[in-house]
Design a protein around this motif. Structure first.
Motif, PDB file in Angstrom:
ATOM      1  N   LEU A  48      11.335 -20.109 -36.454  1.00 20.55           N
ATOM      2  CA  LEU A  48      10.508 -20.103 -37.671  1.00 20.55           C
ATOM      3  C   LEU A  48       9.627 -18.863 -37.747  1.00 20.55           C
ATOM      4  O   LEU A  48       9.521 -18.224 -38.790  1.00 20.55           O
ATOM      5  CB  LEU A  48       9.621 -21.351 -37.712  1.00 20.55           C
ATOM      6  N   ILE A  49       8.959 -18.538 -36.629  1.00 18.59           N
ATOM      7  CA  ILE A  49       8.082 -17.350 -36.658  1.00 18.59           C
ATOM      8  C   ILE A  49       8.891 -16.119 -37.028  1.00 18.59           C
ATOM      9  O   ILE A  49       8.471 -15.294 -37.836  1.00 18.59           O
ATOM     10  CB  ILE A  49       7.392 -17.117 -35.299  1.00 18.59           C
ATOM     11  N   GLU A  50      10.089 -16.041 -36.442  1.00 19.81           N
ATOM     12  CA  GLU A  50      10.911 -14.873 -36.706  1.00 19.81           C
ATOM     13  C   GLU A  50      11.346 -14.799 -38.171  1.00 19.81           C
ATOM     14  O   GLU A  50      11.291 -13.736 -38.787  1.00 19.81           O
ATOM     15  CB  GLU A  50      12.149 -14.952 -35.813  1.00 19.81           C
ATOM     16  N   SER A 238       7.966 -29.107 -44.832  1.00 13.61           N
ATOM     17  CA  SER A 238       9.403 -29.263 -45.074  1.00 13.61           C
ATOM     18  C   SER A 238       9.932 -28.358 -46.185  1.00 13.61           C
ATOM     19  O   SER A 238      11.095 -27.964 -46.144  1.00 13.61           O
ATOM     20  CB  SER A 238       9.730 -30.727 -45.362  1.00 13.61           C
ATOM     21  N   GLY A 239       9.089 -28.014 -47.162  1.00 11.47           N
ATOM     22  CA  GLY A 239       9.520 -27.104 -48.229  1.00 11.47           C
ATOM     23  C   GLY A 239      10.041 -25.799 -47.663  1.00 11.47           C
ATOM     24  O   GLY A 239      10.884 -25.124 -48.278  1.00 11.47           O
ATOM     25  N   ASN A 245      17.441 -21.836 -46.651  1.00 11.64           N
ATOM     26  CA  ASN A 245      17.070 -20.469 -46.321  1.00 11.64           C
ATOM     27  C   ASN A 245      15.537 -20.372 -46.223  1.00 11.64           C
ATOM     28  O   ASN A 245      14.863 -20.018 -47.193  1.00 11.64           O
ATOM     29  CB  ASN A 245      17.616 -19.526 -47.408  1.00 11.64           C
ATOM     30  N   PRO A 246      14.986 -20.702 -45.048  1.00  7.81           N
ATOM     31  CA  PRO A 246      13.526 -20.737 -44.899  1.00  7.81           C
ATOM     32  C   PRO A 246      12.848 -19.413 -45.248  1.00  7.81           C
ATOM     33  O   PRO A 246      11.762 -19.412 -45.835  1.00  7.81           O
ATOM     34  CB  PRO A 246      13.334 -21.076 -43.411  1.00  7.81           C
ATOM     35  N   GLY A 247      13.481 -18.290 -44.930  1.00  5.07           N
ATOM     36  CA  GLY A 247      12.889 -16.984 -45.217  1.00  5.07           C
ATOM     37  C   GLY A 247      12.664 -16.803 -46.707  1.00  5.07           C
ATOM     38  O   GLY A 247      11.590 -16.398 -47.163  1.00  5.07           O
ATOM     39  N   GLU A 248      13.713 -17.120 -47.479  1.00  4.42           N
ATOM     40  CA  GLU A 248      13.642 -16.974 -48.938  1.00  4.42           C
ATOM     41  C   GLU A 248      12.580 -17.927 -49.532  1.00  4.42           C
ATOM     42  O   GLU A 248      11.798 -17.545 -50.402  1.00  4.42           O
ATOM     43  CB  GLU A 248      14.989 -17.381 -49.538  1.00  4.42           C
ATOM     44  N   GLN A 249      12.581 -19.158 -49.044  1.00  4.64           N
ATOM     45  CA  GLN A 249      11.625 -20.142 -49.551  1.00  4.64           C
ATOM     46  C   GLN A 249      10.187 -19.737 -49.232  1.00  4.64           C
ATOM     47  O   GLN A 249       9.297 -19.852 -50.072  1.00  4.64           O
ATOM     48  CB  GLN A 249      11.907 -21.532 -48.964  1.00  4.64           C
ATOM     49  N   ALA A 250       9.963 -19.278 -48.015  1.00  2.79           N
ATOM     50  CA  ALA A 250       8.612 -18.867 -47.623  1.00  2.79           C
ATOM     51  C   ALA A 250       8.119 -17.760 -48.548  1.00  2.79           C
ATOM     52  O   ALA A 250       6.957 -17.761 -48.985  1.00  2.79           O
ATOM     53  CB  ALA A 250       8.588 -18.421 -46.168  1.00  2.79           C
TER      54      ALA A 250
END
Ligand code: S5P
Length: 264
Positions: A48-50, A238-239, A245-250
């Protein structure tokens, strides 16, 4: 952009070093997002951090839900969070008397040694804040307490009269960094902001780009609405961490929160 220019009164009325540190990180990252890093493995947390570190300003942990936790792995994880310019926030929701809360900051997890922020309920009275502050002092560190003034979950017992008392006591305490408000209900947040004024920050969970009901009584509001209603940081779990794609969502949460702050 200068923090003072973006944050306005929230900057000038708040001289707490940790609060200003947060406001500055938010400007560097152009993000008011605190990631609720609710993954159960160290590998999942490092990942996640990455993938999202660049889009978030703070990292919220639940240290006791990690299956393969070791002190060594955790210390590397905290170092990675610092390298990614993140405040580390252990959401321990302390609630005991002051002296026990101070001891609970030590123990196996040694929260006092790596956290910048922790959450606490004020149900046992204001000495809990002194206990938590004493724990950071015991190891020569500084930290801030976020008091739960509201919650996002349905049916919670933090009713308006309780919220008002938490705010009245918390506002006057230099060890209090700010308050947890309900990000899922902008109208409740407006009232909380009125009571808090500009001297303390309000951070809000219960935020998702998909507004509505979540799992097990969680409720979600939109990040933009939370910030416009007076939230200074949207706590998103969770969002982001469950997204394809966690990077895009963040990045999307960062943009929504930052644009709302600039409009505010
Ligand atoms: O009222 C609250 C307070 C908190 S700190 N409601 C919450 O949901 N939280 C925390 O925010 C909760 O412990 C979790 O880590 C996060 C929300 O995660 P999400 O997956 O629902 O976004």
């Amino acid at each position: 952009m200068q923090a003072e220019e973006v944050w306005g009164q929230r900057w000038t009325m708040n001289t707490l070093p940790m609060a200003r540190a947060y406001m500055e990180v938010a400007c560097r990252k152009q993000s008011l997002v605190c990631l609720a890093a609710d993954r159960s493995t160290m590998a999942g947390l490092f990942d996640l951090i990455e993938t999202v570190g660049a889009s978030i300003a703070a990292l919220k942990t639940h240290v006791d839900l990690v299956d393969d936790w070791t002190p060594e792995a955790w210390s590397k994880f905290c170092a990675a969070a610092k390298k990614a310019d993140l405040l580390i926030f252990e959401d321990r929701k302390f609630a005991d008397i002051g002296g026990i809360s101070r001891k609970q900051m030590a123990g196996v997890y040694n929260i006092r040694g790596w956290s910048d922020l922790v959450t606490a309920h004020l149900i046992s009275g204001p000495d809990i804040v002194d206990g938590l502050q004493a724990a950071w002092s015991d190891v020569g560190r500084e930290g801030g307490v976020l008091l739960l003034a509201q919650m996002s979950s349905r049916g919670n017992l933090l009713e308006p009269a309780y919220t008002a008392k938490v705010v009245a006591k918390g506002k006057a305490h230099s060890g209090v960094f700010g308050f947890i408000g309900n990000g899922s209900r902008p109208d409740e947040l407006v009232l909380l902001r009125d009571a808090v004024g500009d001297g303390k920050l309000i951070w809000t969970p219960g935020v998702n780009l998909a507004v509505g009901d979540g799992e097990m009584g969680q409720r979600y509001g939109h990040p933009r609405d939370a910030v416009l209603a007076g939230s200074d940081c949207v706590i998103v779990g969770s969002g982001i961490h469950k997204a394809d794609n966690p990077g895009e969502q963040a990045a999307a949460y960062a943009k929504a929160s930052w644009d709302a702050l600039c409009n505010r």
